[in-house]
Structure formats: structure tokens, C-alpha cells
Motif scaffolding. Structure first.
Motif, PDB file in Angstrom:
ATOM      1  N   LEU A  19       0.890  -1.362  -0.182  1.00 34.96           N
ATOM      2  CA  LEU A  19       0.181   0.070  -0.111  1.00 34.96           C
ATOM      3  C   LEU A  19       0.948   1.302   0.013  1.00 34.96           C
ATOM      4  N   GLN A  20       1.885   1.201   0.832  1.00 33.72           N
ATOM      5  CA  GLN A  20       2.775   2.382   1.070  1.00 33.72           C
ATOM      6  C   GLN A  20       3.748   2.762  -0.335  1.00 33.72           C
ATOM      7  N   LEU A  21       3.743   1.651  -0.793  1.00 31.19           N
ATOM      8  CA  LEU A  21       4.512   1.535  -2.282  1.00 31.19           C
ATOM      9  C   LEU A  21       3.888   2.131  -3.148  1.00 31.19           C
ATOM     10  N   VAL A  22       2.697   1.632  -3.284  1.00 33.29           N
ATOM     11  CA  VAL A  22       1.666   2.195  -4.265  1.00 33.29           C
ATOM     12  C   VAL A  22       1.328   3.563  -4.215  1.00 33.29           C
ATOM     13  N   LEU A  23       1.344   4.143  -3.150  1.00 31.86           N
ATOM     14  CA  LEU A  23       1.219   5.500  -2.901  1.00 31.86           C
ATOM     15  C   LEU A  23       2.227   6.309  -2.937  1.00 31.86           C
ATOM     16  N   GLY A  24       3.391   5.831  -3.306  1.00 32.35           N
ATOM     17  CA  GLY A  24       4.632   6.628  -3.217  1.00 32.35           C
ATOM     18  C   GLY A  24       5.019   7.220  -1.847  1.00 32.35           C
ATOM     19  N   ASN A  25       4.624   6.394  -0.655  1.00 32.69           N
ATOM     20  CA  ASN A  25       5.125   7.049   0.437  1.00 32.69           C
ATOM     21  C   ASN A  25       6.312   6.428   1.073  1.00 32.69           C
ATOM     22  N   MET A  26       6.953   5.723   0.096  1.00 36.27           N
ATOM     23  CA  MET A  26       8.420   4.834   0.758  1.00 36.27           C
ATOM     24  C   MET A  26       9.420   5.593   0.311  1.00 36.27           C
TER      25      MET A  26
ATOM     26  N   GLY B 293       6.340   9.145   5.731  1.00 38.35           N
ATOM     27  CA  GLY B 293       5.798   8.225   5.105  1.00 38.35           C
ATOM     28  C   GLY B 293       6.394   6.890   5.798  1.00 38.35           C
ATOM     29  N   GLY B 294       6.492   5.609   4.893  1.00 39.42           N
ATOM     30  CA  GLY B 294       7.327   4.510   5.374  1.00 39.42           C
ATOM     31  C   GLY B 294       6.146   3.534   6.003  1.00 39.42           C
TER      32      GLY B 294
END
Ligand SMILES: Nc1nc2c(c(=O)[nH]1)N[C@H]1C(S)=C(S)[C@@H](COP(=O)(O)OP(=O)(O)OC[C@H]3O[C@@H](n4cnc5c(=O)[nH]c(N)nc54)[C@H](O)[C@@H]3O)O[C@H]1N2
Ligand SMILES: Nc1nc2c(c(=O)[nH]1)N[C@H]1C(S)=C(S)[C@@H](COP(=O)(O)OP(=O)(O)OC[C@H]3O[C@@H](n4cnc5c(=O)[nH]c(N)nc54)[C@H](O)[C@@H]3O)O[C@H]1N2
Ligand SMILES: [Mo]
Length: 783
Positions: free
Chosen positions: A170-177, A182-183
Motif C-alpha cells: 500500500l505504501q509503495l503504491v502510494l509513493g510513501n516509501m 511516510g514509510g
């Protein structure tokens, strides 16, 4: 991330939440469970930045009481919930298309699976409303950056490892990594859980996550200064069982090397390549009720630093202890495992001292290390843990080999013995730094960690960044800390920083391509200052000249290890520093784990589910013929019958502020014990009324495996009428029988009670074998 350092490493750090716009607590009750710093920072983020706090939990918790939004879901349905979010994210185009195209692999398969998870289906499976899902998804997906925290509500399930993967996805797809604020903030429970994991106090890997293959043993033997062939002789000769009997490796068991007896080599000792007994299921090795694989029966249990009464299946554990030759407990307290069994002898309690009486470092949940000084010398006859281990090694005749690693050092790019004696704990710390290159530990030396301890006041508590004598370094040198000049990595996968300041891309761990698709990051993904443009592989001896565009001398080639994680010489790290390149590569995060039973996470009903229709629609895994050293039931247990007919009520764990773990430490404190004077369960009054149980009445809770506990009913609207929740921090009463007379004089804590783990249901994660503590069924009965 699923593709990099296992499941548990926190990518950011607790204080970094101050940068988040939305903070999701999913399966974490941080107002109660340590580290409460997470809660403090979340509240600060709301005060200072107007961040929103959201809780997704089956129970209305104290964390929920402080949240802007609370969504109640049924235990064990997080995967469905997150796919519901992903469904709406893809539908509305809220995904980060850049990250998906340039730094990810196989997100299309997630997109495909998410199509199935309409808000209606999510609502049917999880019990949340479609409006809740829609409102929350919009908030989380459109406020950047947003972060999420998880803990045991996520991991303690038969799908626990899939749960952790879907959250990272989920965090990857949202660009939060890789972003401040984020993360994935995974909150580790005990002090030094991260450190214990890094040291692999686990049955399935050697220190530093090297696995159990001979490459791993050879790597460590080199660091320990021990001959590999001699070392191997410490293992028992393998059983003479042909591969046909043991079967093929079970898909989904994450085997690196599969054990079988090699008929051509009757002297092989390849038990070393086999996972050991897990903490969850060691007792099977004594009772042999399910099929087990070993060269004999388990006969001795040595317990050092874990409660055992906190583990599932207390009745089985008791039976196993009765049958052992010997039980040894090395502890500052009287571990209640010592009074669980009926046996009259063969139990040894060795007094270990507390952390205040010893020195060394711990790794916090965010990968930062903290040096701790001895406050007082060990009291009375107690000994430090390592001292107990040293005495053990002396008794068994391998002390010299055991401590030799601490006498090693690197001289001119070569590892060798450099002194005749060692200094504890400094030399142990430096040994760890030298040998666990796999997590980039080389820079975490004793000298640097002690300097951080001496200069606490120079670190910014929000960014972790140091000034003055520790200029530019991050507090506790969060790993990877690639060499002695590296500042540590406060945020994993941050591609906006140069390598020398803690920048890195995703790790290249699973080859260069899969199904014809490159696993390296796009050419536009380059760390500032990096000589290598775009994605690149992890650095090995074979590719270093080509990737970095350098020429090595013959001497350098001779000294260099086969790859960055195997290189004692430090040459790979040095060349990478010069080129501004991260040694572990610059790759794509894979969302698909092709060696797992579920390549992408899939919702599967708990082993004991309240909804038979859903069990049929979303069945669990095939039974595991063999993982760790035992067979494990999945589908045969789940579908034996509709368990919910007889056991209609869901159980889930509750943590309380005043008790921790097995609870012995706090229950021996008069004042902490007084806060929860007896074991209890929270029950919705409507459910209690059905069973004619009044607030404060004693009641029996029965479990599918035929076990029961007698505890106090406490009315609470925190739980809905379909479920109860209960703490797990008691022991000393077993199925209604008071074991008080078994405590040695003066050792009984102020309060005792039933362990909830007497009724924890059968069920284990397919990869990690963690017990399904947080989903199961029971039946109440007035006592
Ligand atoms: N039903 C249910 N069961 C659960 C859980 C749940 O949520 N629900 N949670 C699970 C989880 S996440 C965990 S981590 C476990 C926790 O369970 P445990 O591992 O049992 O946790 P503690 O009680 O902290 O146990 C640590 C033991 O180590 C001893 N000890 C403390 N300091 C030292 C030391 O320096 N040296 C030595 N040698 N010993 C020391 C303590 O006295 C204590 O007996 O419980 C698990 N069990
Ligand atoms: N005071 C205190 N602090 C502790 C401990 C302690 O015993 N006491 N133990 C320490 C240890 S070892 C650990 S590991 C941590 C654990 O810390 P936490 O994981 O925060 O503690 P829990 O209360 O076990 O679980 C968190 C929440 O998960 C919810 N939950 C259960 N099932 C599900 C589910 O299927 N989905 C979702 N979304 N939520 C679910 C529970 O209702 C609970 O509110 O705490 C540590 N800190
Ligand atoms: Mo834990």
C-alpha cells in the motif's frame, strides 16, 4: 519491505511521524503498548501539523479513543480491507504512477486482485461499512505523506506475513516509501527486539539474516576464526531417511536449502541447513503428535529470556515439560514455566542478572543502537547472560572457539586473530559490526556507539541528526551504516540523499530479471552524486569493475569477498563510497514473492473462523507437510467442521499498561500488580447476558481444542457482542487449578491467574510459524 530486509524493519523512525499528514494505527494499540513514544509523536503531529490519526482495529482501544477516525474490522481481515483501499486507489487514479513504473515490479498483479475487492465485498468480509472504507481511503491516499504503524494485531495470524506485505505494498503504491513522514513504522515490542532479530535469535537463520546455507556458515566461520570442517562436526550425523520419505519442499515454506539425507554420504551432517524448532511448536518435538523431523526426541529445554507461559498451547507445553529429561531456566525472576509442570525434579533455575547489571548495546525499533552502561555489578550470586553462556561453553568444551570471534580484526584487508584476550562488550560489538555486513553494520563500532551515548545532547530528537562532536551522524547509527564514516540511515530507501548521507534505493536481492522483466530501477532513478546513473545490481566481486567503471589491482581482487555482504576486506564498501553508490543495489521493489505459497497477498479466513460461507469462499492454505521441524495443519483443521456452531465467539488479545509479556516482572511489583488484581476478559454486556453472566462474575472460556480457563468477566463496550478480548500476562492457574503451592518460598508474585494461552486456538503463520493469537473462537459459560 517484502523485497528487502524481511518483514519487520521499520523504514522510518518514531519521531519522523511529526512529518505525516495521516497516521494509521492498524493492529497496534500504542496508547497502551510500548513503545508509547509512537503515540506521543502521533499526538504531536496532530497538534503541530493538523495530522489525522486513524485506528483500524477489532476493538475500541485507548488509541482509538484519541483518534479522529475509528474503523472496526473483524480480526484476520486486514488483507481484504487494504485491497478495498487499493481498489478505490486504482479506480480514482490515486496511485503514484511514477514509483510504480520506475521502482516497482508486478504491481499489475495487485491491481488485478484489487478489482475483486469492491467496497461491498470488503464490507461483507471485514464488517466495516462501505462509507468508512471510502472516506478513509480518500483521506489516506490524497494526503501526502501518510504513514502507518503496525504491531501484533497484524502479525499474529495464519496470514500474518501476507498482512505485513500488503501494508508495505500500500505504501509503495502510494509513493510513501523513502519519504519523511511516510514509510512503514513497525513497532517492535520488547526492548531490543530489533537487535535480537538482527542477531537472528530465530530457528531459521544465522546472525545477520544470512540463512542456513553453507555459504552462511562459511561466512560466519571466517569471522569467528573457526575452521568450517571442524565446526560442522558439532552437528549430529543426519538421519538415514531418503528424500522420498521426507517429501519435496513444501511450496511456501521459504526454504533456502532443503534438508535430505544424501545416501552417497553417510556421514553428512546437514541438519545445519535445516530450520530448527520454533518457539511456537518445539513441544511437538517432545509429544510427537504431528509428524516431526529430527535425529531424535527433544529432551532438554533451555529457557533464557522468554516467558514460555506467554506462548500458545499451555496444556501441550505442560505435557511436554513433564516428559523432558531436564528444564533449565536462566532468569532474573522465577519464570513461571518452572511451576507449570508436575515434575518434582530435573528443573534448574539459574539466576541471571538484569540489564542494569550489565553493559552493551540494544537496537531500537527504528534500527538505532543505544549503548548502555552497567549501573551496578550483578547482585548476589546472579550472573550476566553472556557469563552463563561462557560457563556453558566451557563445560561443553568449546569455549575457545566460542569467544574467538571477539579476538579477530581486519589487518590490511584481511581478517585474522589480532589479540589473545577480549574485552566485553566492546569486542563483541565490533565482531557484530564486522560480521553482519548483510545489514550494512560495518560502521556500528563500539567506539562510535559509546560516543553517541556520551553526546546525547547534540542530537536533534526529531530528525535524529547530530551536531558538534557528532556532526552529520544520525542517533544510534540506524542500519545500514556502511562503514566507519557513514552517518547511518534514518529513512530506508530515501533516494533524495547522496549515499554518504544515508541515501539508498531499493535493494537488489532477487536477481536481475524475472519473467523477462528487469528487476533494476529505471534509468532516471539515481542517487545525488552517484557515479552510476539509474538502477544497478548489488555489487559483487564479479561485477564491481563493470558497474563502477573501475579497475581493481590483483591484490584487491585476492582480498575481496564474493559480494558486498560477504566482504570482510572492506574494499567493496570503500569503492562504493568513492563512487557514491549503495552496495546493495538500486532495484525495483517486488510486490510478488515467487517462492511463497501466495505470490501476492490473498485474503484467507483464519483457521477458526466465525463465518462458514467465507471459509468456503476464502479457504486457508494446504496443510504443510514440513516447515521448521514439524508438519502443520491448515486446511484440514479449518475445514474439519464448522467450528463456529459450538464456538461462536471470536477471541483477540489485549495488552494492558501495567503488565508486559508473561507478566512476571510486573506481577512481582506490589503496586503494578494491584492495578489488575486478577485475570479477566472484556465482554460486551449483550453477549454476557446471553450466557447469564453478570459483570464481575467468574466464567469459563472454552476453546476448540478442548481446553478452558476460568476468569473474571468485565463488562465493556469496547468489544462488540460477537467477540471478547483478554490479556495474556498471567500464569499460575491452569484450567481452574491453582498452582500456588509449586512456587519456591518467596517466589510467588502478588497476583497469579489463568494464561490466556491455554485457550489460544490452533493456527500458525505459513512462513514464520507465529501463533494465531489474534483470531480464534471460543464459547463462554457461567462458572
Ligand atoms: N495470547 C497472546 N500471547 C502472546 C502475545 C499476545 O499478544 N497474545 N504476544 C506475544 C509476543 S509479541 C511476545 S514478544 C511474547 C512475550 O512474551 P515473553 O517473551 O514471555 O515476554 P517477557 O515476559 O518479557 O519474558 C521475558 C522473560 O525474560 C526475563 N528477563 C528479563 N530480563 C532478562 C535478562 O536480562 N536476561 C534474562 N536471561 N532474562 C531476562 C523476564 O523475567 C521474563 O521472564 O508473548 C507472546 N504471547
Ligand atoms: N504495557 C505493555 N506494553 C507492551 C507489551 C505489554 O505486554 N504490555 N508487550 C510488548 C510487546 S512484546 C509487543 S509485541 C507490543 C505489541 O503491541 P501491540 O501490537 O500494539 O499490542 P496488542 O494489544 O497485542 O495488539 C494491537 C491491537 O491489534 C488489535 N488486533 C487484533 N487482531 C487484529 C486484526 O486482525 N487486525 C487489526 N487491524 N487489529 C487487530 C488488537 O485489538 C489490539 O488493539 O507491545 C509491547 N509493549
Ligand atoms: Mo512482542
Amino acid at each position: 519491505m517484502a523485497n528487502t530486509w524481511g518483514y519487520g524493519a521499520m523504514t522510518n523512525h518514531v519521531a519522523d511521524m511529526i512529518n505525516s499528514k495521516v497516521i494509521l494505527f492498524i493492529g497496534a494499540n500504542s496508547a497502551v503498548a510500548n513503545p508509547v513514544g509512537a503515540m506521543k509523536r502521533a499526538l504531536q503531529a496532530r497538534d503541530r501539523n493538523n495530522a489525522k490519526i486513524v485506528v483500524v482495529d477489532p476493538v475500541y482501544t485507548r488509541t482509538a479513543a484519541k483518534a479522529d477516525m475509528f474503523i472496526r474490522i473483524r480480526p484476520g481481515t486486514d488483507i481484504a480491507f487494504i485491497y478495498g483501499m487499493l481498489h478505490l486507489i486504482f479506480k480514482n487514479g490515486w496511485e503514484d504512477k511514477d514509483v510504480i513504473a520506475k521502482q516497482s515490479y508486478a504491481v499489475d498483479e495487485i491491481r488485478q486482485e484489487a478489482k475483486h475487492w469492491t467496497p461491498e465485498e470488503v464490507s461483507r468480509v471485514t464488517g466495516c461499512s462501505t462509507q468508512e472504507l471510502e472516506e478513509f481511503t480518500k483521506l489516506f491516499a490524497t494526503s501526502k505523506p501518510s504513514t502507518l504503524c503496525w504491531a501484533l494485531g497484524i502479525t499474529q495470524h495464519s496470514v500474518g506475513s501476507s498482512n505485513t506485505r500488503i501494508l508495505a505494498i500500500l505504501q509503495l503504491v502510494l509513493g510513501n516509501m523513502g519519504k519523511p513522514g511516510g514509510g512503514t513504522n513497525i513497532l517492535r515490542g520488547h526492548d531490543n527486539v530489533q537487535g535480537a532479530t538482527d542477531m537472528n535469535c530465530l530457528a531459521d537463520s544465522l546472525s545477520g539474516y544470512y540463512g542456513l546455507g553453507d555459504g552462511a556458515y562459511k561466512h560466519h566461520c571466517k569471522g569467528w576464526g573457526v575452521n568450517f570442517d571442524d565446526f560442522v562436526k558439532r552437528f549430529a550425523v543426519s538421519v538415514k531417511e531418503p528424500r522420498e520419505k521426507l517429501g519435496e519442499p513444501v511450496k511456501g515454506t521459504n526454504f533456502r536449502e532443503y534438508f535430505y539425507h544424501d545416501p552417497k554420504n553417510p556421514e553428512d551432517r546437514n541438519w545445519r541447513n535445516e530450520k530448527g524448532w520454533s518457539l511456537s511448536k518445539w513441544w511437538q518435538g517432545v509429544l510427537k503428535e504431528e509428524e516431526t523431523f529430527s535425529s531424535g526426541n527433544l529432551r532438554v529445554l533451555w529457557v533464557q529470556g522468554t516467558g514460555i507461559t506467554s506462548m500458545a498451547h499451555q496444556v501441550k507445553i505442560k505435557e511436554a515439560i513433564d516428559k523432558l529429561d531436564m528444564l533449565v531456566v536462566a532468569e532474573p525472576f522465577l519464570n513461571e514455566v518452572a511451576i507449570l509442570s508436575d515434575r518434582k525434579d530435573g528443573i534448574y533455575v539459574l539466576p541471571a542478572c538484569t540489564q542494569f547489571e550489565s553493559e552493551g548495546y540494544c537496537s531500537a525499533t527504528n534500527r538505532s543502537a543505544q549503548w548502555r552502561t552497567q549501573v551496578i555489578k550483578p547482585l548476589y550470586e546472579s550472573k550476566e547472560d553472556q557469563e552463563i553462556m561462557f560457563l556453558f561453553a566451557k563445560k561443553f568444551g568449546f569455549y575457545d572457539e566460542y569467544v574467538k570471534g571477539m579476538k579477530m580484526g581486519i589487518v590490511d584487508g584481511e581478517i585474522k586473530q589480532v589479540k589473545d584476550d577480549f574485552k566485553w562488550p566492546e569486542d563483541a560489538t565490533d565482531e557484530i559490526a564486522r560480521n553482519t555486513q548483510s545489514i550494512g553494520n560495518n560502521g556500528r563500532t563500539a567506539a562510535r556507539l559509546k560516543k553517541h551515548q556520551e553526546n546525547w545532547q547534540f542530537f536533534d530528537p526529531l530528525t535524529l541528526k547530530g551536531r558538534g562532536p557528532v556532526e552529520g551522524e544520525y542517533y544510534g547509527l540506524p542500519w545500514p551504516c556502511w562503514d566507519e564514516k557513514h552517518p547511518g540511515t534514518p529513512i530506508l530507501y530515501d533516494i533524495t540523499k547522496p549515499y554518504v548521507e544515508g541515501g539508498m534505493g531499493f535493494r537488489n536481492r532477487f536477481g536481475l530479471e524475472h519473467d523477462g522483466v528487469s528487476q533494476l530501477a529505471d534509468e532516471s532513478i539515481t542517487l545525488p552524486g552517484s557515479k552510476v546513473k539509474g538502477g544497478h545490481p548489488q555489487i559483487t566481486k564479479e561485477n564491481i569493475e563493470k558497474v563502477l567503471g573501475i579497475t581493481l589491482s590483483e591484490e584487491e581482487k585476492a582480498k575481496m569477498g564474493s559480494s558486498w555482504s560477504m566482504d570482510y576486506s572492506g574494499i567493496i564498501a570503500k569503492k562504493c563510497r568513492e563512487a557514491g553508490v549503495c552496495p546493495c543495489g538500486n532495484a525495483r521493489a517486488r510486490v510478488k514473492v515467487w517462492e511463497f505459497a501466495d505470490q501476492i497477498p490473498k485474503h484467507r479466513e483464519p483457521i477458526h473462523s466465525p463465518d462458514w460461507d467465507l471459509v468456503k469462499k476464502y479457504p486457508t492454505f494446504e496443510d504443510q507437510k514440513r516447515n521448521f521441524r514439524v508438519a502443520t495443519k491448515f486446511i484440514s483443521e479449518q475445514q474439519e467442521k464448522d467450528w463456529s456452531k459450538e464456538f461462536p465467539t471470536i477471541i483477540s488479545s489485549l495488552r494492558v499498561v501495567n503488565l508486559s509479556g508473561a507478566g512476571m516482572i510486573e506481577r512481582t511489583s506490589k503496586y503494578l500488580a494491584a492495578i489488575t488484581p486478577e485475570m479477566f476478559a472484556h465482554v460486551n454486556p449483550e453477549l454476557a447476558a446471553k450466557h447469564n453472566i453478570k459483570d464481575g462474575d467468574m466464567m469459563w472460556i472454552h476453546a476448540p481444542q478442548g481446553t478452558k480457563i476460568k476468569v473474571k468477566c468485565i463488562y465493556s463496550y469496547s468489544v462488540t457482542p460477537d467477540r471478547i478480548c483478554l490479556p495474556y500476562n498471567f500464569a499460575g492457574i491452569l484450567q481452574g487449578v491453582d498452582l500456588s503451592d509449586r512456587y519456591p518460598e518467596g517466589a510467588k508474585p502478588y497476583t497469579i491467574g489463568e494464561s490466556s494461552n491455554t485457550i489460544t486456538n490452533y493456527g500458525f503463520d505459513i512462513n514464520t510459524q507465529i501463533s494465531e493469537f489474534n483470531a480464534g473462537l471460543c464459547r463462554l459459560e457461567k462458572a
